[in-house]
Design a protein around this motif. Sequence first.
Motif, PDB file in Angstrom:
ATOM      1  N   ALA A 197     -17.998 -15.857 -24.100  1.00 21.06           N
ATOM      2  CA  ALA A 197     -16.742 -16.308 -23.200  1.00 21.06           C
ATOM      3  C   ALA A 197     -15.686 -15.067 -23.959  1.00 21.06           C
ATOM      4  O   ALA A 197     -15.556 -14.156 -22.717  1.00 21.06           O
ATOM      5  CB  ALA A 197     -16.586 -17.730 -23.462  1.00 21.06           C
ATOM      6  N   SER A 198     -14.603 -15.453 -24.353  1.00 25.75           N
ATOM      7  CA  SER A 198     -13.962 -14.791 -24.460  1.00 25.75           C
ATOM      8  C   SER A 198     -13.857 -13.628 -25.110  1.00 25.75           C
ATOM      9  O   SER A 198     -13.507 -12.046 -24.919  1.00 25.75           O
ATOM     10  CB  SER A 198     -12.132 -15.081 -25.106  1.00 25.75           C
ATOM     11  N   LEU A 199     -15.135 -13.019 -25.948  1.00 29.38           N
ATOM     12  CA  LEU A 199     -15.189 -11.873 -26.228  1.00 29.38           C
ATOM     13  C   LEU A 199     -16.687 -11.128 -26.022  1.00 29.38           C
ATOM     14  O   LEU A 199     -17.007 -10.315 -26.077  1.00 29.38           O
ATOM     15  CB  LEU A 199     -15.494 -12.415 -28.378  1.00 29.38           C
ATOM     16  N   TYR A 200     -16.908 -11.412 -24.702  1.00 27.17           N
ATOM     17  CA  TYR A 200     -17.972 -11.291 -24.270  1.00 27.17           C
ATOM     18  C   TYR A 200     -17.456  -9.506 -23.627  1.00 27.17           C
ATOM     19  O   TYR A 200     -18.771  -9.094 -23.841  1.00 27.17           O
ATOM     20  CB  TYR A 200     -18.331 -11.989 -22.955  1.00 27.17           C
ATOM     21  N   PRO A 201     -16.929  -9.906 -22.554  1.00 25.21           N
ATOM     22  CA  PRO A 201     -16.372  -8.138 -22.807  1.00 25.21           C
ATOM     23  C   PRO A 201     -16.055  -7.181 -24.253  1.00 25.21           C
ATOM     24  O   PRO A 201     -16.156  -5.955 -23.413  1.00 25.21           O
ATOM     25  CB  PRO A 201     -15.290  -8.182 -21.576  1.00 25.21           C
ATOM     26  N   ILE A 202     -15.664  -7.697 -24.555  1.00 24.33           N
ATOM     27  CA  ILE A 202     -15.181  -6.587 -25.689  1.00 24.33           C
ATOM     28  C   ILE A 202     -16.702  -6.463 -26.536  1.00 24.33           C
ATOM     29  O   ILE A 202     -17.121  -5.320 -27.250  1.00 24.33           O
ATOM     30  CB  ILE A 202     -14.604  -7.604 -26.902  1.00 24.33           C
ATOM     31  N   LEU A 203     -17.613  -7.006 -26.458  1.00 22.10           N
ATOM     32  CA  LEU A 203     -18.801  -7.126 -26.838  1.00 22.10           C
ATOM     33  C   LEU A 203     -19.691  -5.976 -26.485  1.00 22.10           C
ATOM     34  O   LEU A 203     -20.637  -5.515 -26.887  1.00 22.10           O
ATOM     35  CB  LEU A 203     -19.925  -8.443 -27.096  1.00 22.10           C
ATOM     36  N   GLU A 204     -19.204  -6.550 -24.484  1.00 23.43           N
ATOM     37  CA  GLU A 204     -20.626  -5.032 -24.201  1.00 23.43           C
ATOM     38  C   GLU A 204     -19.937  -3.980 -24.478  1.00 23.43           C
ATOM     39  O   GLU A 204     -20.974  -3.131 -25.013  1.00 23.43           O
ATOM     40  CB  GLU A 204     -19.966  -6.130 -22.708  1.00 23.43           C
ATOM     41  N   GLN A 205     -18.577  -3.996 -24.317  1.00 22.15           N
ATOM     42  CA  GLN A 205     -17.864  -2.420 -25.007  1.00 22.15           C
ATOM     43  C   GLN A 205     -18.968  -1.666 -26.262  1.00 22.15           C
ATOM     44  O   GLN A 205     -19.049  -0.672 -26.007  1.00 22.15           O
ATOM     45  CB  GLN A 205     -17.040  -2.328 -24.746  1.00 22.15           C
ATOM     46  N   LEU A 206     -17.921  -2.541 -26.997  1.00 27.55           N
ATOM     47  CA  LEU A 206     -19.294  -3.035 -28.768  1.00 27.55           C
ATOM     48  C   LEU A 206     -21.271  -1.944 -28.354  1.00 27.55           C
ATOM     49  O   LEU A 206     -21.343  -1.597 -29.012  1.00 27.55           O
ATOM     50  CB  LEU A 206     -18.685  -3.732 -29.676  1.00 27.55           C
ATOM     51  N   ARG A 207     -21.829  -2.970 -27.229  1.00 30.15           N
ATOM     52  CA  ARG A 207     -22.902  -2.244 -27.656  1.00 30.15           C
ATOM     53  C   ARG A 207     -23.115  -1.086 -26.158  1.00 30.15           C
ATOM     54  O   ARG A 207     -23.645  -0.234 -27.063  1.00 30.15           O
ATOM     55  CB  ARG A 207     -23.299  -3.368 -26.487  1.00 30.15           C
ATOM     56  N   ALA A 208     -22.036  -0.666 -25.342  1.00 31.27           N
ATOM     57  CA  ALA A 208     -22.351   0.375 -24.933  1.00 31.27           C
ATOM     58  C   ALA A 208     -21.636   1.616 -26.230  1.00 31.27           C
ATOM     59  O   ALA A 208     -22.636   3.098 -26.354  1.00 31.27           O
ATOM     60  CB  ALA A 208     -20.969   0.657 -23.805  1.00 31.27           C
ATOM     61  N   ALA A 209     -20.609   1.537 -26.846  1.00 30.19           N
ATOM     62  CA  ALA A 209     -20.815   2.355 -27.827  1.00 30.19           C
ATOM     63  C   ALA A 209     -21.652   2.914 -28.887  1.00 30.19           C
ATOM     64  O   ALA A 209     -22.055   3.922 -29.475  1.00 30.19           O
ATOM     65  CB  ALA A 209     -19.292   2.146 -28.848  1.00 30.19           C
ATOM     66  N   ALA A 210     -22.499   1.640 -29.297  1.00 31.33           N
ATOM     67  CA  ALA A 210     -23.742   1.096 -29.996  1.00 31.33           C
ATOM     68  C   ALA A 210     -25.025   2.805 -29.739  1.00 31.33           C
ATOM     69  O   ALA A 210     -25.273   3.277 -30.381  1.00 31.33           O
ATOM     70  CB  ALA A 210     -24.216   0.143 -30.456  1.00 31.33           C
ATOM     71  N   MET A 211     -24.770   2.069 -28.214  1.00 29.96           N
ATOM     72  CA  MET A 211     -26.327   2.620 -27.667  1.00 29.96           C
ATOM     73  C   MET A 211     -26.143   4.071 -27.051  1.00 29.96           C
ATOM     74  O   MET A 211     -27.088   4.944 -26.691  1.00 29.96           O
ATOM     75  CB  MET A 211     -26.631   1.741 -26.273  1.00 29.96           C
TER      76      MET A 211
END
Length: 463
Positions: free
Chosen positions: A106-120
Motif C-alpha cells: 500500500a503506502s510503502l509500495y513505491p518506496i520498496l520498489e525504489q529500494l529494490r531498484a537501488a539494490a539490484m
Amino acid sequence: MLINEIDDYIEKMSKNLSFKTSNAFEVSKKFKLKRNTASHYLNLLVHSKRLLKISTRPVIFIGSEWFLNNGGNGELDGFQSLRDLHDFMKKNQKKAPFSEIIGHDASLYPILEQLRAAAMYPGKGLPTILTGETGSGKSYLAKKFYEYCEEKSLVSSDAPFISFNCAQYADNPELLTSSLFGYKKGAFTGAEEDHVGIFEQAQNGVLFLDEVQRLSAHGQEKLFTYLDDSVVYRVGEATHPRQLNVRLLFATTESLGSSFLKTFIRRIPVQIKVPSIYERTLSEKKELIWSFFMAESKIVNREFKIYPELIDELVKVRYKDNIGGMKSKIKKIVAMSIIHDNGDLLLKPEQSKKISFHKNQEELQIITPQTTLPDIISQKGSNDNALNRMISLITNSISAGGETMDFGELASNCYNAVNDFNDYLVFKHAQSDMPINYYSTEINRIIDFFRDDYNRKFVGKTC
C-alpha cells in the motif's frame, strides 16, 4: 521428449497456482493422450521426484521445482489435500524481507520498489538517501534493505550491516571523519596505531549513515571519492587509496536543499521520502498498533485482553515521534497495566467514557506471546478491509466539501461507497453472523473520526 513437456506444463501450472488444471484429465486433453497414458506419465514423474501428488479427487500434481523454491523441503511425499499443501507452505515458507513490512502493498509500495531498484543495480548498487520525520521508520527500512540484499545473494549471509549515527560526532568533525575513514598511525596527536574506519568495516556489506546532515561540507566532500571511484583514504594516507565494495544508505530528517552540498546530493540518484504515520492508511496504523502489542506480549511473556475502543483511540492519537511515538505509548500502556495487574492484563482506553459494555470475553482481542499479525488479520476478517475502503472513499468526499456539510449531502456523496461496502458484506461474506447494528455503529464511528480529525461539522442526524 513428451514426458519432459508434461513436466514443464505441470511446473508452469504450479507457478501460476492453476492447480485445478494439473490433473490427468487436463493433461490428456492438452497433449491429446488417453487418460490412462497421461496418468502413466504423471506417475513416472512422481516416482522420479519431479512431481508431487496431492490425493484429491481428481488427483492433482504439482511441480517439485516450484515446491522447493517456495519453502518446500526435500520430503516430496505429497499431500492429502490442497489445504494440507497450503498449511505446509505457510508454515515453512520464509517470508521475503520487504513482504514483512506493514504497508508493503500500500503506502510503502513505491518506496520498496525504489529500494529494490537501488539494490539490484549492477556492482555495489545505487547510493540511496531516505528523508522523513523522526520516528517514521528510516532505520527499519535500512535494515530490511540489507536483508533484501542478503536474500537476493547481493551480499553474503555473513556480510556486515553497520549503522552509524553521524549526530553522535556533530560537535567534532575531525573525529567524525577519522571514525568513518580510519587513520594512519601518527596522523595526529593521539593516533598511536593504525585505525580501521567504518567504511572498511562495512566491506562487502551495507553501510547506513543516519543523520547524515550532520556531516560538514568537508565531510561530504570526503565521500566524493568513494561515490565516484569506490575508494577511501584513511586520515594521513593521501597516497594510499583503499578499494572497497560497500552499499551505501543515507538518512536525514532535513530537506535535501538545506544542509547538503548540491555536488553531494547529485551523486545520490535514489532519493526517497518516507511517509509520516499520518500519511499511512488506517489499516496500516491498526496493524502497527497490533504489532507493537504483540511485541510487548513477548517481552513481558503475558497474555493481553484488549478493548477494541483502545485501538480506535490509539489510531487517533497525534504522535510527536511518528511510529516511534506510537511504540513508546504502547509500552507505557502495558507498563501501567502491569502496575495495576489483578491477574489478567486488561488493556482499556484512557477515556473510560468511551468503553462500551462488553457482555462476553469474545468481544475482547486476546494477544499471547505466540500471536502473529496474520492471526489478528484473519480474526478481523475482510470486513475491516472493506470498511477501510469505504472510509477512504468517504474521506475523499468530506475532504472535498466545505467546513460545514449537511448530512444529506454527505449521504449523497458517499452513497456509492456505502453500497459497495454493503455489497461486499452481502455477496462476499454472506456467511457472516454480523449483527444489524454493526452498520450504524461503524458509520457513526467513522463520522466521529472525521469530526475529530478533520474538524468537520455535520448538520442533522447521523445514522
